[in-house]
Motif scaffolding. Sequence first.
Motif, short mmCIF file in Angstrom:
data_model
loop_
_atom_site.label_atom_id
_atom_site.label_comp_id
_atom_site.label_asym_id
_atom_site.label_seq_id
_atom_site.Cartn_x
_atom_site.Cartn_y
_atom_site.Cartn_z
N THR A 75 1.05 -0.50 0.21
CA THR A 75 -0.19 0.16 0.18
C THR A 75 0.99 0.79 -0.10
O THR A 75 0.75 1.82 -1.07
N THR A 137 -4.33 -2.66 -6.29
CA THR A 137 -4.17 -0.75 -5.61
C THR A 137 -3.78 0.39 -6.23
O THR A 137 -4.02 1.51 -6.02
N PHE A 180 -9.96 2.67 -1.86
CA PHE A 180 -10.56 1.15 -1.29
C PHE A 180 -11.18 -0.10 -2.16
O PHE A 180 -11.84 -1.09 -1.36
N SER A 181 -11.84 0.00 -3.10
CA SER A 181 -12.41 -0.80 -3.57
C SER A 181 -11.05 -1.77 -4.33
O SER A 181 -11.30 -2.54 -4.87
N ARG A 184 -9.83 -3.23 -0.99
CA ARG A 184 -10.05 -4.60 -0.61
C ARG A 184 -10.43 -5.83 -1.24
O ARG A 184 -9.84 -6.87 -1.05
N VAL A 240 -11.42 -4.43 6.35
CA VAL A 240 -11.41 -2.86 4.93
C VAL A 240 -12.70 -2.60 5.29
O VAL A 240 -12.58 -0.95 4.91
N GLU A 244 -13.74 1.88 5.64
CA GLU A 244 -13.93 2.88 4.85
C GLU A 244 -14.92 3.12 4.94
O GLU A 244 -14.78 4.68 5.31
#
Lengths: 256, 240
Positions: A75, A137, A180-181, A184, A240, A244
């Motif tokens: 990340t 990511t 976040f999508s 995840r 997650v 979020e």
Amino acid sequence: MTKRSRSITSKLYPFALIALLLAIWSGISYFGVLPGYMLPSPWAVARAFVKDFGLLMDHTRISLWESFLGLFCSTALAFVLAVLMDRFLFLHRSVYPLLVLTQTVPSIAIAPLLVLWFGYGLTPKVLLIVIVCFFPTVIGLLSGFAAVDRDVIRLFTSMGASKWQILWQVKIPSALPHFFSGFRIAASYSIVGAVVAEWLGGEGGLGVYMTRVRKSYAFDKMFAVIFLVSIISLLLLKLVGWAEKKAMPYNQKQKS
Amino acid sequence: MITVKDLYKSFGENGVLKGISETVEKGEVVVVIGPSGSGKSTFLRCLNLLEQPTSGTIVFEGQEITGKRFDEDKLREKMGMVFQQFNLFPHKTVLQNVTMAPIKVKGQKPEAARKRGLELLEMVGLSDKADSYPNSLSGGQKQRVAIARALAMDPDVMLFDEPTSALDPEMVGEVLAVMKQLAQEGTTMVVVTHEMGFAREMGDRILFMDDGVIVEQGSPEELFGNPQNPRTVDFLSKVL
């Protein structure tokens, strides 16, 4: 039917299906359609799970630690690269195809190489997770940056905001849903990545446990650990989702 | 105050501005009209360098801003801009939205910025909304806050990019009223708009743009009363 009870029924459907599948599975074992050493019954799997629970938790701790490290590094790396790629067009143009290319190489094929180069320790495992989790990511962030409303950037620029201020105040907040999508997916990949890396050797972890029980033909334990990995994946997804909501409380309000 | 000379702007192969020369005097209200895609907004954005001109020069308050070593941030503090979309921060109060840029960018003391912010909200008729959140405001009220926000930087020029285009018809009047008030106070303004009523009433000079050039310009009486160019005649016949 009220809205509430409707939503409860719709939530029941997947559970009903799972129950049905479990019933079929029990039936197959009970009537001896497949021999027990090939397909252990659900009860055998549950028994194996309970019996080995302590051991499974020890291995889980190791795998989770690897996943966490890998996820954290990937990340951080994704943020740095996405910001740079968004800032410099030439970087975007040259790196993007390479990123896609890395995804065409199956991680199971890279894993032995990593072991060859870095040994059986933590490094090759974390590296494999980074390789697997990095892509979703970065792509999430990049598409988030690209989707930022040009007019908001213009507004900030017209008020004299610096490039950094625009990044922190505009781009990152509005890229968060996209981030976040991607994140995840990365989170659920991370535990799978850890298991795959552990297959190739190491001191401990769910993958190591999996190889051991496979070699001793303990398929009840094999199934138990497979379920455990799925459950951990699901829990990570939940985590997650929770993060979020915490990160974007305003987003939640808009949806409802 | 602003002198534009031979301004060209193209996006790739696509030429949007094709040689614009124009001067805006201090205290003047210049209204830019023209069909969609004629380059009005791009022209406006070039004035505060939101778009980098492809070629040509812009001189603002005696300084060439198109030169290489010009400090763009200093320029932008002197040019306030109001956009079609208001883009207020939903999680900040109306007053905080107005005082944010002066505090963060200009480094003003929060107390001073707050005092000035309240004055400006008073001016746009929204002092009772200072502690409300933008979501509780109508479109017209939001745009008035956006105008106050731009004024909070104490700009020398105000640029308006179709400020009423995103509003419901019944909200347009209140925003135009604020703009009229600004014009009457002698604010230098460049306004891109489709509001011909405002152009006619408040414009000192009207520029009609089409296909990247200023086709015709003049006082509202000249341009609306007796347009010379056939493209102007054609456009006005459609919008009036």
